[in-house]
Write an enzyme that holds these catalytic residues in place. Structure first.
Site, PDB file in Angstrom:
ATOM      1  CB  SER A  38     -28.630  -5.451 114.540  1.00 28.20           C
ATOM      2  OG  SER A  38     -28.325  -4.997 115.844  1.00 28.20           O
ATOM      3  CE1 TYR A  49     -30.289 -10.046 116.960  1.00 26.49           C
ATOM      4  CE2 TYR A  49     -28.465  -8.602 117.516  1.00 26.49           C
ATOM      5  CZ  TYR A  49     -29.715  -8.788 116.969  1.00 26.49           C
ATOM      6  OH  TYR A  49     -30.389  -7.721 116.425  1.00 26.49           O
TER       7      TYR A  49
END
Length: 260
Positions: free
Chosen positions: A115, A128
């Site tokens: 990501s 995350y």
């Protein structure tokens, strides 16, 4: 990958998902029961793939499993942090370990779906971001360690993509908040609400998942695949800001953009 003519072994967790996969794909696709946090299922999946491909090996492994755990690091329940790391990071290594003998045989490739959150971190996304920073490190190390066998390793770094992870993440955040200390609401309550609003706006701008799929296909099939693929204008913009701005200046830009 199935539409492009590859033989695909596709992981699923529920029978409903297996049925939808088979309904949309060709007869080449083989669904595999695979919860990546269950070691026995990883072993069984590797054995099934080995039986299917024989001595040819496996051309590519795409590590795509992921969840999003959000909340202030000061108050996040540690079991939720552990789950985040287990799914997004440790399982990626576990599946890679199980499949690497087959990938090495074929001189194949590993692809990790990371990501832009693996390059820059934002408030309330600590679990995350920690997992995705970890994925970046794992892929960088594997790329160097597997070089003698000609096994390529690539990272896919999307920005906002239109997938159900946003809705699931928001639902999970509400559940985590109920398990968090009572002090969280007093300390962060109003700020978290503004953060959630910013996340919803980000989700609304998500691009089609097909754009990520095309990057994965290039990483698997190109003669000279990249080591990293930024996907989406927001990912490219954030990567540029991270490279050009000092940390505190970037903090101010993020705070303004997120309404914090």
């Amino acid at each position: 990958m199935d539409a492009a003519g590859w033989r695909v072994f596709a992981g699923y967790r529920s029978e409903e998902h297996a049925e939808s996969l088979c309904a949309e794909a060709s007869d080449r696709l083989l669904p595999l029961k695979l919860d990546v946090t269950e070691s026995d299922q990883i072993v069984a999946a590797a054995e099934r793939v080995a039986a299917e491909v024989g001595g040819a090996g496996l051309d590519g492994l795409v590590n795509n499993a992921g969840v999003a755990v959000m909340g202030p690091l000061e108050t996040i329940p540690l079991d939720d942090l552990r789950r985040q790391l287990e799914v997004n990071l440790i399982s990626q290594v576990a599946v890679s370990q199980a499949m690497l003998p087959l990938v090495r045989t074929a001189r194949g490739r590993l692809v990790f779906v990371s990501s832009i959150g693996g390059r820059m971190a934002m408030a309330f996304g600590g679990p995350y971001h920690a997992s995705k920073y970890g994925v970046e490190a794992v892929a960088d190390c594997l790329r160097q360690e597997l070089r003698p066998w000609g096994v390529g390793v690539s990272l896919i770094e999307p920005g906002s993509i239109d997938t159900p992870i946003w809705e699931r993440g928001e639902s999970a955040a509400a559940e985590i908040a109920q398990r968090s200390p009572a002090s969280q609401e007093a300390l962060y309550g109003k700020t978290i609400e503004r953060f959630r609003g910013a996340v919803r706006r980000t989700a609304e701008r998500g691009i089609a998942p097909d754009k990520v799929a095309k990057a994965i296909e290039h990483a698997l099939a190109a003669s000279r695949p990249r080591t990293r693929y930024l996907v989406g204008a927001d990912a490219r913009g954030q990567a540029l800001a991270k490279r050009l701005l000092p940390d505190r200046a970037l903090d101010r830009v993020i705070a303004r953009a997120m309404g914090l």
